[in-house]
Design a protein around this motif. Structure first.
Motif, PDB file in Angstrom:
ATOM      1  N   SER A 129       0.810  -1.221   0.000  1.00 17.43           N
ATOM      2  CA  SER A 129       0.000   0.000   0.000  1.00 17.43           C
ATOM      3  C   SER A 129       0.846   1.274   0.000  1.00 17.43           C
ATOM      4  O   SER A 129       0.356   2.345  -0.350  1.00 17.43           O
ATOM      5  N   ALA A 130       2.126   1.184   0.353  1.00 18.82           N
ATOM      6  CA  ALA A 130       3.001   2.361   0.368  1.00 18.82           C
ATOM      7  C   ALA A 130       3.701   2.579  -0.966  1.00 18.82           C
ATOM      8  O   ALA A 130       4.369   3.582  -1.155  1.00 18.82           O
ATOM      9  N   ARG A 131       3.523   1.663  -1.895  1.00 19.05           N
ATOM     10  CA  ARG A 131       4.267   1.727  -3.161  1.00 19.05           C
ATOM     11  C   ARG A 131       3.445   2.384  -4.258  1.00 19.05           C
ATOM     12  O   ARG A 131       3.015   1.742  -5.209  1.00 19.05           O
ATOM     13  N   PHE A 132       3.237   3.655  -4.103  1.00 16.83           N
ATOM     14  CA  PHE A 132       2.542   4.433  -5.124  1.00 16.83           C
ATOM     15  C   PHE A 132       3.163   5.814  -5.170  1.00 16.83           C
ATOM     16  O   PHE A 132       3.671   6.298  -4.164  1.00 16.83           O
ATOM     17  N   PRO A 133       3.158   6.437  -6.342  1.00 13.69           N
ATOM     18  CA  PRO A 133       3.730   7.784  -6.409  1.00 13.69           C
ATOM     19  C   PRO A 133       2.826   8.796  -5.704  1.00 13.69           C
ATOM     20  O   PRO A 133       1.651   8.933  -6.041  1.00 13.69           O
ATOM     21  N   ALA A 134       3.360   9.466  -4.723  1.00 13.94           N
ATOM     22  CA  ALA A 134       2.581  10.463  -3.985  1.00 13.94           C
ATOM     23  C   ALA A 134       2.363  11.698  -4.858  1.00 13.94           C
ATOM     24  O   ALA A 134       3.266  12.129  -5.563  1.00 13.94           O
ATOM     25  N   LYS A 135       1.166  12.235  -4.805  1.00 12.97           N
ATOM     26  CA  LYS A 135       0.850  13.431  -5.585  1.00 12.97           C
ATOM     27  C   LYS A 135       1.221  14.704  -4.842  1.00 12.97           C
ATOM     28  O   LYS A 135       1.374  15.748  -5.442  1.00 12.97           O
ATOM     29  N   ALA A 136       1.364  14.615  -3.528  1.00 14.03           N
ATOM     30  CA  ALA A 136       1.709  15.786  -2.723  1.00 14.03           C
ATOM     31  C   ALA A 136       2.917  15.463  -1.857  1.00 14.03           C
ATOM     32  O   ALA A 136       3.066  14.340  -1.382  1.00 14.03           O
ATOM     33  N   HIS A 137       3.749  16.444  -1.643  1.00 14.45           N
ATOM     34  CA  HIS A 137       4.927  16.272  -0.780  1.00 14.45           C
ATOM     35  C   HIS A 137       4.493  15.988   0.653  1.00 14.45           C
ATOM     36  O   HIS A 137       5.061  15.154   1.329  1.00 14.45           O
ATOM     37  N   GLY A 138       3.490  16.663   1.087  1.00 10.44           N
ATOM     38  CA  GLY A 138       2.996  16.500   2.444  1.00 10.44           C
ATOM     39  C   GLY A 138       2.381  17.796   2.917  1.00 10.44           C
ATOM     40  O   GLY A 138       2.796  18.876   2.525  1.00 10.44           O
ATOM     41  N   VAL A 139       1.391  17.681   3.744  1.00 10.77           N
ATOM     42  CA  VAL A 139       0.722  18.859   4.272  1.00 10.77           C
ATOM     43  C   VAL A 139       1.134  19.081   5.720  1.00 10.77           C
ATOM     44  O   VAL A 139       1.382  20.198   6.136  1.00 10.77           O
ATOM     45  N   PHE A 140       1.234  18.006   6.458  1.00 11.08           N
ATOM     46  CA  PHE A 140       1.517  18.099   7.886  1.00 11.08           C
ATOM     47  C   PHE A 140       2.846  17.436   8.224  1.00 11.08           C
ATOM     48  O   PHE A 140       2.916  16.566   9.071  1.00 11.08           O
ATOM     49  N   VAL A 141       3.911  17.836   7.567  1.00  9.03           N
ATOM     50  CA  VAL A 141       5.231  17.298   7.880  1.00  9.03           C
ATOM     51  C   VAL A 141       5.873  18.220   8.913  1.00  9.03           C
ATOM     52  O   VAL A 141       5.896  19.431   8.738  1.00  9.03           O
ATOM     53  N   GLY A 142       6.342  17.629   9.991  1.00  6.21           N
ATOM     54  CA  GLY A 142       6.967  18.421  11.048  1.00  6.21           C
ATOM     55  C   GLY A 142       8.290  17.812  11.458  1.00  6.21           C
ATOM     56  O   GLY A 142       8.436  16.593  11.514  1.00  6.21           O
ATOM     57  N   TYR A 143       9.242  18.643  11.710  1.00  4.80           N
ATOM     58  CA  TYR A 143      10.561  18.213  12.155  1.00  4.80           C
ATOM     59  C   TYR A 143      10.684  18.561  13.632  1.00  4.80           C
ATOM     60  O   TYR A 143      10.615  19.730  14.009  1.00  4.80           O
ATOM     61  N   ASP A 144      10.847  17.538  14.467  1.00  5.97           N
ATOM     62  CA  ASP A 144      10.865  17.710  15.914  1.00  5.97           C
ATOM     63  C   ASP A 144      12.312  17.775  16.401  1.00  5.97           C
ATOM     64  O   ASP A 144      13.032  16.773  16.356  1.00  5.97           O
ATOM     65  N   PHE A 145      12.725  18.952  16.833  1.00  4.23           N
ATOM     66  CA  PHE A 145      14.075  19.159  17.339  1.00  4.23           C
ATOM     67  C   PHE A 145      14.032  19.355  18.848  1.00  4.23           C
ATOM     68  O   PHE A 145      13.116  19.968  19.365  1.00  4.23           O
ATOM     69  N   HIS A 146      15.035  18.831  19.527  1.00  4.30           N
ATOM     70  CA  HIS A 146      15.266  19.145  20.931  1.00  4.30           C
ATOM     71  C   HIS A 146      16.546  19.951  21.001  1.00  4.30           C
ATOM     72  O   HIS A 146      17.513  19.653  20.299  1.00  4.30           O
ATOM     73  N   LEU A 147      16.537  20.970  21.839  1.00  3.57           N
ATOM     74  CA  LEU A 147      17.729  21.790  21.995  1.00  3.57           C
ATOM     75  C   LEU A 147      18.657  21.155  23.018  1.00  3.57           C
ATOM     76  O   LEU A 147      18.221  20.645  24.045  1.00  3.57           O
ATOM     77  N   SER A 148      19.937  21.166  22.697  1.00  8.97           N
ATOM     78  CA  SER A 148      20.943  20.601  23.595  1.00  8.97           C
ATOM     79  C   SER A 148      22.108  21.588  23.699  1.00  8.97           C
ATOM     80  O   SER A 148      22.188  22.539  22.921  1.00  8.97           O
ATOM     81  N   PRO A 149      23.017  21.376  24.630  1.00  5.79           N
ATOM     82  CA  PRO A 149      24.178  22.258  24.730  1.00  5.79           C
ATOM     83  C   PRO A 149      25.003  22.289  23.428  1.00  5.79           C
ATOM     84  O   PRO A 149      25.680  23.259  23.140  1.00  5.79           O
ATOM     85  N   ASP A 150      24.912  21.206  22.636  1.00  9.65           N
ATOM     86  CA  ASP A 150      25.643  21.129  21.372  1.00  9.65           C
ATOM     87  C   ASP A 150      24.827  21.654  20.195  1.00  9.65           C
ATOM     88  O   ASP A 150      25.250  21.540  19.052  1.00  9.65           O
ATOM     89  N   GLY A 151      23.652  22.177  20.455  1.00  8.78           N
ATOM     90  CA  GLY A 151      22.795  22.688  19.389  1.00  8.78           C
ATOM     91  C   GLY A 151      21.559  21.826  19.223  1.00  8.78           C
ATOM     92  O   GLY A 151      21.349  20.858  19.962  1.00  8.78           O
ATOM     93  N   PRO A 152      20.724  22.148  18.230  1.00  6.70           N
ATOM     94  CA  PRO A 152      19.484  21.400  18.038  1.00  6.70           C
ATOM     95  C   PRO A 152      19.763  19.991  17.518  1.00  6.70           C
ATOM     96  O   PRO A 152      20.676  19.781  16.722  1.00  6.70           O
ATOM     97  N   LYS A 153      18.972  19.033  18.000  1.00  8.64           N
ATOM     98  CA  LYS A 153      19.091  17.634  17.582  1.00  8.64           C
ATOM     99  C   LYS A 153      17.734  17.173  17.048  1.00  8.64           C
ATOM    100  O   LYS A 153      16.721  17.269  17.751  1.00  8.64           O
ATOM    101  N   LEU A 154      17.713  16.685  15.827  1.00  9.33           N
ATOM    102  CA  LEU A 154      16.482  16.149  15.248  1.00  9.33           C
ATOM    103  C   LEU A 154      16.167  14.831  15.929  1.00  9.33           C
ATOM    104  O   LEU A 154      17.003  13.929  15.955  1.00  9.33           O
TER     105      LEU A 154
END
Length: 67
Positions: free
Chosen positions: A31-56
């Motif tokens: 079911s995942a093997r189809f060409p998507a027509k949209a890149h995505g509407v609700f894509v979010g990148y979750d970063f946590h901040l650390s002393p060394d900078g942001p970490k995904l």
């Protein structure tokens, strides 16, 4: 902010790579093997901040509850 943008660009470059897609889809259900027509509407990148900078810590591709 620049570090976060660089990580996001790197992730999106990898995801767009045909060799990466082929390898990942070997393990995906049919079911995942189809060409998507949209890149995505609700894509979010979750970063946590650390002393060394942001970490995904995760990439979310589904809408959060309450959106």
């Amino acid at each position: 902010m620049q570090a976060q943008l660089a990580v996001i660009a790197a992730a999106e470059t990898a995801i767009a790579n045909p060799a990466y897609q082929e390898r990942v889809l070997r393990y995906a259900p049919e079911s995942a093997r189809f060409p998507a027509k949209a890149h995505g509407v609700f894509v979010g990148y979750d970063f946590h901040l650390s002393p060394d900078g942001p970490k995904l810590i995760e990439i979310n591709s589904t809408p959060a509850a309450g959106c």
